[in-house]
Design a protein around this motif. Structure first.
Motif, PDB file in Angstrom:
ATOM      1  N   VAL A   1      31.100  12.319 -26.349  1.00 47.62           N
ATOM      2  CA  VAL A   1      30.672  12.359 -27.752  1.00 47.62           C
ATOM      3  C   VAL A   1      29.351  11.604 -27.902  1.00 47.62           C
ATOM      4  O   VAL A   1      29.228  10.472 -27.435  1.00 47.62           O
ATOM      5  CB  VAL A   1      31.711  11.711 -28.702  1.00 47.62           C
ATOM      6  CG1 VAL A   1      31.294  11.903 -30.160  1.00 47.62           C
ATOM      7  CG2 VAL A   1      33.091  12.285 -28.468  1.00 47.62           C
ATOM      8  N   VAL A   2      28.384  12.241 -28.558  1.00 42.85           N
ATOM      9  CA  VAL A   2      27.128  11.584 -28.906  1.00 42.85           C
ATOM     10  C   VAL A   2      27.096  11.378 -30.415  1.00 42.85           C
ATOM     11  O   VAL A   2      27.405  12.292 -31.186  1.00 42.85           O
ATOM     12  CB  VAL A   2      25.901  12.417 -28.471  1.00 42.85           C
ATOM     13  CG1 VAL A   2      24.619  11.813 -29.036  1.00 42.85           C
ATOM     14  CG2 VAL A   2      25.814  12.503 -26.954  1.00 42.85           C
ATOM     15  N   ILE A   3      26.735  10.171 -30.836  1.00 40.54           N
ATOM     16  CA  ILE A   3      26.698   9.828 -32.262  1.00 40.54           C
ATOM     17  C   ILE A   3      25.314   9.290 -32.611  1.00 40.54           C
ATOM     18  O   ILE A   3      24.759   8.466 -31.879  1.00 40.54           O
ATOM     19  CB  ILE A   3      27.731   8.723 -32.594  1.00 40.54           C
ATOM     20  CG1 ILE A   3      29.131   9.126 -32.148  1.00 40.54           C
ATOM     21  CG2 ILE A   3      27.728   8.426 -34.090  1.00 40.54           C
ATOM     22  CD1 ILE A   3      30.090   7.957 -32.117  1.00 40.54           C
ATOM     23  N   HIS A   4      24.767   9.750 -33.721  1.00 40.01           N
ATOM     24  CA  HIS A   4      23.552   9.119 -34.256  1.00 40.01           C
ATOM     25  C   HIS A   4      23.529   9.298 -35.771  1.00 40.01           C
ATOM     26  O   HIS A   4      23.943  10.332 -36.301  1.00 40.01           O
ATOM     27  CB  HIS A   4      22.274   9.667 -33.613  1.00 40.01           C
ATOM     28  CG  HIS A   4      22.162  11.153 -33.553  1.00 40.01           C
ATOM     29  ND1 HIS A   4      21.496  11.901 -34.498  1.00 40.01           N
ATOM     30  CD2 HIS A   4      22.630  12.040 -32.642  1.00 40.01           C
ATOM     31  CE1 HIS A   4      21.539  13.182 -34.159  1.00 40.01           C
ATOM     32  NE2 HIS A   4      22.222  13.301 -33.046  1.00 40.01           N
ATOM     33  N   SER A   5      23.090   8.279 -36.457  1.00 42.74           N
ATOM     34  CA  SER A   5      23.067   8.294 -37.924  1.00 42.74           C
ATOM     35  C   SER A   5      21.686   7.888 -38.418  1.00 42.74           C
ATOM     36  O   SER A   5      21.171   6.827 -38.058  1.00 42.74           O
ATOM     37  CB  SER A   5      24.119   7.324 -38.473  1.00 42.74           C
ATOM     38  OG  SER A   5      24.052   7.261 -39.882  1.00 42.74           O
ATOM     39  N   HIS A   6      21.070   8.771 -39.204  1.00 38.59           N
ATOM     40  CA  HIS A   6      19.721   8.553 -39.744  1.00 38.59           C
ATOM     41  C   HIS A   6      18.760   8.184 -38.615  1.00 38.59           C
ATOM     42  O   HIS A   6      17.972   7.247 -38.720  1.00 38.59           O
ATOM     43  CB  HIS A   6      19.751   7.526 -40.864  1.00 38.59           C
ATOM     44  CG  HIS A   6      20.311   8.108 -42.127  1.00 38.59           C
ATOM     45  ND1 HIS A   6      19.546   8.373 -43.229  1.00 38.59           N
ATOM     46  CD2 HIS A   6      21.565   8.544 -42.433  1.00 38.59           C
ATOM     47  CE1 HIS A   6      20.313   8.925 -44.174  1.00 38.59           C
ATOM     48  NE2 HIS A   6      21.528   9.039 -43.705  1.00 38.59           N
ATOM     49  N   PHE A   7      18.848   8.968 -37.564  1.00 39.48           N
ATOM     50  CA  PHE A   7      17.976   8.818 -36.402  1.00 39.48           C
ATOM     51  C   PHE A   7      17.196  10.098 -36.105  1.00 39.48           C
ATOM     52  O   PHE A   7      16.003  10.057 -35.794  1.00 39.48           O
ATOM     53  CB  PHE A   7      18.805   8.421 -35.169  1.00 39.48           C
ATOM     54  CG  PHE A   7      17.991   8.249 -33.921  1.00 39.48           C
ATOM     55  CD1 PHE A   7      17.312   7.069 -33.675  1.00 39.48           C
ATOM     56  CD2 PHE A   7      17.887   9.282 -32.989  1.00 39.48           C
ATOM     57  CE1 PHE A   7      16.537   6.915 -32.525  1.00 39.48           C
ATOM     58  CE2 PHE A   7      17.120   9.138 -31.850  1.00 39.48           C
ATOM     59  CZ  PHE A   7      16.445   7.951 -31.611  1.00 39.48           C
TER      60      PHE A   7
END
Length: 372
Positions: free
Chosen positions: A155-161
């Motif tokens: 799983v890859v997660i990024h927020s406001h990136f």
């Protein structure tokens, strides 16, 4: 400069803010040397994609942090909302990209099926320490993945990136190659189309060089092998969240929004000019005027104003900005409490999703405050 969809170099200038400050934060001193660049909005005639050009070197643009996403109830609610939206997919090896002060690891109380979390980025603040998280202080790249992680990710997660990335197709390709078969990419991005309707300067700028609407994001995801599993909005005009899955299908969909997007940005510029004229009318009447937000919200309107000497200061809730100066302007930053000193102060703000929260706070401090 090329279109991120059509690869066409056929662009038309929409408008320009000349010699605009490149850093949307604060500085310790007045009259400090300021880095400026022309902030120019371009639209591609073939596809209608919009981007800012020229782009600032990343090392220069992100030399200092300005605390975005760290202050206020709205942001706190966003981070919890995003965590609740994606947590069911947390298993195996997780890669978090660009978390900064908002690492999702601080939300995890039960690691359960999680084997390992790799968090890549600059200025990462891991509020809750644990032995399953490895911090990698660097910018995300395929090279870093090979050298530091050396394994496939579930799983890859990024927020406001994503909106900060200069080469979004390369970024999506690198995530694709990093993910294991049937891996997931979960992310949150600004709801730019709604933000621009409200005249928000924090939608597209030096740090967010491309305009993304939901249709463009869908086209880019599908062309890079991702299937959208689900989406959800956080508030009407704040963020859109996605859960996507790696597939072996690469769709080449078209994007054609020239007239629509040109109108959006023409209206945006018109809104800022009208705001400037409105403030100038209050200046003539010798009103006590403050602007809210030691950020690009205020920088745009101050840049457009011919006369800034009647602006009393900048208001902000970030304690790290108080008693400093808005970058590019000799205006001091104050806590909103300063409004208590004045009989009938005026406050300019164009802050979108944060407006309700901020207005409530300001009126609790001085119910005679007028908003521009």
């Amino acid at each position: 400069m090329k279109c991120i969809i059509s690869k066409s170099s056929n662009f038309k200038k929409i408008f320009k803010l000349s010699k605009f400050p490149i850093f949307c934060g604060v500085t310790n001193k007045k009259n400090k040397k300021i880095d400026r660049e022309n902030l120019i909005f371009w639209i591609n005639k073939n596809s209608g994609t919009v981007q800012v050009h020229p782009k600032i070197k990343l090392e220069k643009l992100y030399k200092n942090s300005h605390g975005s996403g760290t202050v206020g109830k709205t942001w706190a609610n966003h981070h919890q909302f995003f965590y609740n939206f994606v947590k069911k997919y947390f298993k195996g090896k997780i890669l978090e990209i660009g978390a900064g002060n908002n690492s999702i690891t601080s939300k995890i109380s039960n690691f359960g099926k999680i084997e390992k979390i790799y968090s890549i980025g600059k200025n990462i603040d891991q509020k809750i320490k644990n032995n399953r998280t490895e911090i990698i202080e660097n910018f995300f790249s395929k090279k870093i993945i090979k050298e530091k992680i050396k394994t496939k990710i579930n799983v890859v997660i990024h927020s406001h990136f994503f909106e900060h990335v200069y080469d979004p197709n390369r970024f999506l390709k690198d995530i694709y190659s990093t993910l294991d078969v049937d891996g997931y990419q979960c992310f949150s991005v600004p709801n730019m189309s709604e933000m621009l309707k409200l005249g928000q300067a924090n939608a597209v700028n030096f740090e967010h060089p491309y305009y993304y609407d939901n249709n463009l994001i869908k086209v880019m995801l599908e062309s890079n092998g991702f299937k959208i599993i689900k989406t959800k909005k956080f508030l009407k005009n704040h963020s859109v969240m996605y859960v996507t899955k790696k597939t072996n299908i690469f769709k080449k969909n078209k994007y054609s929004k020239y007239f629509r997007n040109k109108k959006i940005f023409t209206n945006l510029h018109s809104t800022w000019i009208k705001d400037k004229e409105k403030i100038e009318s209050f200046q003539k009447n010798k009103k006590k005027i403050f602007v809210f937000g030691a950020h690009i919200f205020s920088q745009v309107i101050l840049h457009l104003l011919k006369d800034k000497k009647d602006i009393s200061g900048v208001l902000d809730n970030d304690k790290n900005k108080i008693n400093k100066y808005l970058y590019g302007f000799d205006l001091k930053v104050y806590k909103p409490d300063v409004l208590k000193k004045y009989k009938e102060p005026y406050v300019y703000m164009r802050v979108g999703a944060y407006a309700k929260e901020i207005k409530k706070q300001i009126l609790s401090l001085n119910n005679k405050t007028k908003f521009i």
